[in-house]
Design an enzyme around this catalytic site. Structure first.
Site, PDB file in Angstrom:
ATOM      1  CD  GLU A   1      46.890  50.032  78.486  1.00 28.95           C
ATOM      2  OE1 GLU A   1      47.033  48.991  77.817  1.00 28.95           O
ATOM      3  OE2 GLU A   1      47.836  50.752  78.830  1.00 28.95           O
ATOM      4  CG  ASP A   2      41.910  50.970  81.644  1.00 27.35           C
ATOM      5  OD1 ASP A   2      43.150  51.069  81.704  1.00 27.35           O
ATOM      6  OD2 ASP A   2      41.183  51.849  81.166  1.00 27.35           O
TER       7      ASP A   2
END
Ligand code: MN
Length: 718
Positions: free
Chosen positions: A75-76
């Site tokens: 996600e990051d």
């Protein structure tokens, strides 16, 4: 925590842990997060490391620890699912993907009123219990560092979500420690001052009473030991959150809340639980209404313990919980305890968390605990799916539900008028089975009505009931029209005029409430037109008795579904009916002389002839004025017609040869041939054959059926 510390922690309870994989995950995540920082200013990587550390306390397996380290990389950071699968294998990639999906889900949910559904969605999407455990640990660490966010609205939203979604989830899977910590952290954010003042008040009481908890604990221990019972006693103040809840719930002031202290007696077995209870009750007066035996009847979440309230040592009202060591561990660390127990010996008693028992059943058949965790699905909500409306409302549906079910679940009106659906932004067929987390947008049209075909794929009772109701209503209208025209004709045939008034007197005979109802039962074929005429004019009975054999042709039995009566009373030959109108044969049913046929007038295109049982006629049910009752004229029968047959041929040399031989022998001529499906064993094909009439075709079909190379033959319908 440093790299080697983490590895050593895991190895301390799992000597077989894949040290190399943990090290690689550590380095991978650290590099991936690079120079990213948390709101606190710490390097971002400190977060996944803390999450992994939290999970070692529950002695979770190596895969869970690695998942924790990697949980924010997709996600990051620039890392992809493919990278993770390549470096750490399919299992880890799947787990990390699961945690990522749950994180994305969080972003969608603004509405807390649907907390219950949302919790179920989280559970259903977790699939593997380890996904949920990592997610909970993630939330614990995020809550610990919540204060670093500058935006108070954001802090509040996260705290509220924690309280409504994650606290109950932690409780549900029995992670008592996670639950207590999450609850207190959320409470601190949402009601900072209330919590402060409760803490101050507790401190004051503590100072006043000296070490009250210690004193009471000592006396309880002595009492039980004197009676010869081996046990461990611990004491604590109840959490400020639970005190506050009780104050709200019971609407009492803090001063009146006496039982803020709880003591726990842990013994060896169930018999000792009841012995301890006996000793305590005989020594201290019981507080009425506080005794609960959750050993005999566990709580729905599987919690087991005996609770009682007594005026204990130093005349203080206290709560005492009595349980075995195993019950204690399960209530504190839930699933993880089960796993731990299962690694060693079997559990000592059969009554555990009801839903966990199902998971444990899987374990019985798995060869190792790792395999158990790997294959464990959270079965309890696997029979449901949760989908979002475009506004973000969650709709709960049974598994297999379609957009039509969804539409009816939103509103009956939406269901009745739905014409299409967008699933996650793409137009999809109405029969598509919905998946967890799908966003569904229903397209409606005022002109649409429920389709009877929907009934074949809807799964919810509500949708089915609405569709059936509509179909029944529609059928009634059709039966009503049909019945009325039958009655018109029946009366006319006897030389009378049909009037509704004339029927009023006979409604009772037919057990119906209105003239319309009477028309419906005639349309359905329950009664004939003749029955009704004879009821109105009983004197006709005598005449009819004489001429019984001259049956009236008004005994029309309605077809199901009913077909409109043709406009013209008598069958007419094809030729000469409407001069100048072209006649052609429908390609769907290929009518042949000898078939019962019907004509459909197409404006400007002449008449299309269908067999009476052709499915295509369904679409003209609403327009009886286009129907023509037709029959074959003798001269037509000399022409050549095309019959279509469906056959399945063995896939072997010479089978096509025997097909053409048999057709030719029977004076047929193959005009066209099309293979529709081909497998190792069979050909399926459509064959057009020139024939004189239906009998000719029937003969050819019979001859083909007698041919060994041919598996099956039938006349093609559409
Ligand atoms: Mn995280």
């Amino acid at each position: 925590m440093r790299q080697f510390e983490l590895v050593e922690l895991v190895k301390s309870y799992d000597p077989q842990a894949d040290e190399d994989a943990i090290n690689r995950a550590y380095v991978f995540a650290m590099k991936a997060h690079g120079s990213q920082t948390r709101a606190s200013g710490d390097p971002y990587f400190s977060h996944p490391l803390e999450v992994a550390g939290l999970l070692t306390k529950y002695k979770l397996d190596c895969a869970s620890i690695i998942t924790a380290l990697l949980h924010d990389t997709i996600e990051d950071t620039n890392a992809t699912q493919t990278d993770i699968e390549r470096l750490f294998g399919v299992e880890i990639a799947r787990l990390v993907d699961g945690v990522t999906k749950l994180s994305r889900l969080e972003l969608q949910s603004d509405q807390t009123k649907q907390a219950e559904n949302f919790r179920k969605l989280v559970l259903a999407m977790s699939e593997d219990i380890r996904v949920l455990l990592v997610k909970l640990a993630d939330r614990v660490h995020n809550m610990r560092t919540l204060r670093f966010f500058k935006d108070p609205d954001k802090r509040r939203r996260i705290a509220l979500e924690t309280l409504e979604i994650y606290v109950p989830l932690a409780e549900r899977i029995g992670m008592q420690e996670f639950k207590a910590e999450l609850e207190d952290l959320a409470f601190a954010e949402l009601h900072t001052e209330v919590r402060e003042s409760l803490l101050t008040r507790l401190n004051f009481l503590r100072e006043q009473g000296g070490d009250l908890i210690g004193r009471i604990m000592d006396e309880l221990k002595r009492t039980l030991a004197d009676a010869g019972l081996e046990c461990q006693v611990s004491g604590r103040e109840k959490s400020v959150f639970s005190i506050w809840k009780k104050m709200q719930h019971k609407d009492v002031a803090f001063e009146q809340l006496c039982d803020i202290m709880a003591f726990r007696v842990v013994v060896a077995n169930i018999e000792d639980c009841y012995r301890a209870l006996g000793i305590i009750h005989s020594r201290y007066p019981m507080v009425p209404g506080r005794f609960k035996d959750y050993i005999s009847i566990p709580k729905p979440n599987g919690y087991r313990s005996i609770h009682t309230g007594v005026y204990g040592p130093v005349r203080h009202r206290i709560e005492v919980q009595i349980r075995t060591r195993e019950m204690h561990e399960i209530s504190e660390i839930g699933v993880a305890a089960h796993w731990k127990y299962k690694q060693g010996a079997k559990t000592t008693d059969g009554r555990q968390y009801r839903w966990l028992r199902e998971l444990l059943d899987i374990l019985e058949h798995a060869s190792s605990p790792e395999e158990f965790l790997e294959h464990t699905k959270l079965e309890m909500f696997q029979d449901q799916v949760y989908c979002f409306t475009p506004k973000g409302d969650l709709i709960e549906l049974p598994r297999g539900a379609t957009p039509v079910d969804f539409a009816y679940a939103v509103h009956s009106e939406v269901g009745d008028t739905c014409v299409g659906a967008k699933i996650n932004g793409r137009i999809m067929p109405l029969r598509t089975a919905l998946q967890n987390g799908d966003q569904v947008e229903i397209i409606t049209s005022k002109a649409q009505t429920p389709s009877p075909t929907w009934e074949r794929f809807v799964v919810t009772g509500k949708a089915r009931a609405r569709i059936r109701r509509f179909v029944r209503l529609q059928q009634r209208t059709q039966y009503l029209d049909l019945g009325r025209s039958i009655l018109h004709r029946a009366f006319k045939q006897e030389g009378y005029d049909y009037t509704e008034k004339g029927l009023d007197g006979v409604l009772k005979i037919f057990k119906v409430g209105s003239v319309d109802d009477l028309c419906v039962v005639v349309g359905e074929g329950t009664h004939t037109g003749k029955d009704v005429v004879l009821a109105v004019y009983p004197e006709l009975k005598a005449q009819h008795a004489k001429a019984q054999l001259l049956a009236l042709d008004n005994n029309v039995v309605a077809l199901k579904p009913p077909r409109p009566k043709p406009k013209h009373g008598h069958a007419v030959p094809i030729k000469g009916l409407i001069p100048g109108m072209a006649v052609h044969y429908a390609g769907c049913c290929h009518p042949l002389p000898g078939d019962r046929i019907v004509g459909i007038i197409a404006t400007g295109k002449g008449v299309t002839i269908h067999t009476i049982d052709c499915d295509m006629l369904e679409q003209f049910a609403e327009t009886p004025e286009r129907w023509l009752d037709l029959a074959w004229e003798p001269e037509v029968e000399n022409n050549i017609h095309v019959g279509r047959i469906n056959l399945v041929l063995l896939n072997e040399p010479g089978s096509l040869g025997s097909l053409s031989t048999v057709v030719a022998k029977n004076q047929g001529n193959i005009r066209n041939l099309k293979i529709t499906n081909r497998t190792m064993q069979f050909f399926e094909m459509l064959v057009d054959v020139e024939v004189r009439d239906v009998r000719h075709l029937t003969n050819i079909i019979a001859a083909l059926r007698a041919t060994p190379a041919i598996n099956s033959v039938e006349r093609a319908r559409n």
